[in-house]
Write an enzyme that holds these catalytic residues in place. Structure first.
Site, PDB file in Angstrom:
ATOM      1  CG  HIS A 263      -1.667  -1.302   1.407  1.00 16.35           C
ATOM      2  ND1 HIS A 263      -2.843  -1.572   0.739  1.00 16.35           N
ATOM      3  CD2 HIS A 263      -1.392  -2.400   2.156  1.00 16.35           C
ATOM      4  CE1 HIS A 263      -3.272  -2.783   1.082  1.00 16.35           C
ATOM      5  NE2 HIS A 263      -2.408  -3.300   1.941  1.00 16.35           N
ATOM      6  CB  THR A 264       2.671   2.945  -2.813  1.00 13.20           C
ATOM      7  OG1 THR A 264       1.482   3.201  -3.570  1.00 13.20           O
ATOM      8  CG2 THR A 264       3.377   1.726  -3.389  1.00 13.20           C
ATOM      9  CB  CYS A 265      -1.353   5.788  -0.321  1.00  9.62           C
ATOM     10  SG  CYS A 265      -1.754   6.081  -2.054  1.00  9.62           S
ATOM     11  CG  PHE A 266      -1.876   3.941   3.733  1.00 12.15           C
ATOM     12  CD1 PHE A 266      -2.407   5.042   4.390  1.00 12.15           C
ATOM     13  CD2 PHE A 266      -2.630   3.336   2.728  1.00 12.15           C
ATOM     14  CE1 PHE A 266      -3.656   5.520   4.065  1.00 12.15           C
ATOM     15  CE2 PHE A 266      -3.883   3.807   2.407  1.00 12.15           C
ATOM     16  CZ  PHE A 266      -4.412   4.910   3.076  1.00 12.15           C
ATOM     17  CG  PHE A 267       6.536   3.524   3.897  1.00  8.96           C
ATOM     18  CD1 PHE A 267       7.061   2.518   3.094  1.00  8.96           C
ATOM     19  CD2 PHE A 267       7.409   4.244   4.693  1.00  8.96           C
ATOM     20  CE1 PHE A 267       8.426   2.232   3.093  1.00  8.96           C
ATOM     21  CE2 PHE A 267       8.781   3.966   4.700  1.00  8.96           C
ATOM     22  CZ  PHE A 267       9.283   2.968   3.897  1.00  8.96           C
TER      23      PHE A 267
END
Length: 287
Positions: A263-267
């Site tokens: 989940h790249t938005c949330f690392f």
């Protein structure tokens, strides 16, 4: 495009194929404003500690801090150029070898565009005479060393709109690159220190133990790819000034056949509770 792939990237040759260079063909006022804006973004990155994904060639960073660029900096991102210069120098030994090359005054620039080294009248496609060989080689190298000087100067101007001029002379080119982009070398302990283990038992959970054992055995390129998978970036910000934290969680209901999910938005990475380290390693590398 404002930035173009370096020759090694464009031709799939040699090292540093991830590097980019300013487009030397862009000289209009509009493009100079765009280059200055890029410089301002780089300055803001230094001021705020929020790293940019900006893999520029070493000669660009050196030019920004005022260090002398060498032919080695060009060869680092243009292997074919280094081979060509070596071939020209070897052929300089005799007129027969030189004439056999059929060298003309038209050369290949960093973007692949053909340009003429002949400033005065004359056919740029005409062969370079043997008695002109030394001047030709020197002019070729000088042109390539200064080819991107105009856009780099504009980038520098934009940088100084955000950061005081006294700062750049205090930095080496590697320090500037690190402050703008983050450290290219990803230390496992540094990554571990900013990780939230949302697992029962936290770091002591078997999945966490396996995960860090695998990451420790990765190459730096593998760790950069892991960061890109989790975050969309291949570097950590310097000193983690952005306060980012990698989040590890178990992906329930999945077995060894499943892949991790990011989940790249949330690392964040959700990882199935794999049975062995080797399975975890293979799945992370594949993902």
């Amino acid at each position: 495009r404002l930035l173009v792939p370096c020759p090694n990237q464009r031709m799939g040759l040699g090292a540093n194929q991830d590097r980019w260079v300013p487009n030397p063909a862009l000289r209009s006022r509009k493009h100079m404003r765009m280059f200055r804006f890029l410089g301002s973004l780089m300055g803001a990155s230094v001021r705020t500690g929020s790293a940019m994904e900006l893999d520029l060639a070493s000669f660009v960073w050196k030019s920004l801090v005022g260090e002398n660029c060498t032919i080695g900096d060009l060869e680092a991102v243009d292997e074919q150029f280094g081979q060509e210069i070596a071939m020209l120098r070897t052929a300089s030994a005799s007129s027969e070898q030189w004439n056999a090359l059929g060298t003309t005054w038209r050369i290949r620039g960093v973007s692949g565009r053909r340009v003429s080294l002949r400033a005065g009248p004359g056919d740029s496609a005409a062969p370079v005479a043997y008695q002109e060989r030394e001047g030709y080689i020197a002019a070729y190298i000088a042109y390539r060393l200064g080819e991107c000087a105009v856009p780099i100067a504009a980038i520098r101007e934009g940088f100084f709109e955000v950061v005081p001029k006294l700062v750049l002379p205090l930095l080496t080119w590697r320090e500037l690159e690190s402050r703008v982009c983050g450290n290219a070398m990803i230390d496992t302990q540094a990554l571990r220190s900013i990780t939230e283990h949302n697992l029962p038992g936290k770091e002591k959970h078997p999945l966490a133990v396996k995960f860090w054992s695998v990451v420790e055995g990765f190459t730096n390129d593998d760790r950069a790819a892991l960061l890109a998978f989790a975050w969309g970036r291949r570097r950590l910000p310097p000193g983690n000034k952005g306060g980012m934290h990698l989040k590890l969680e178990i992906l329930h209901g999945r077995g060894d056949e499943a892949l991790p999910e990011a989940h790249t938005c949330f690392f964040a990475i959700d990882i199935p509770n794999y049975s062995t380290e080797e399975v975890l390693r293979q799945k992370l590398l594949y993902a």
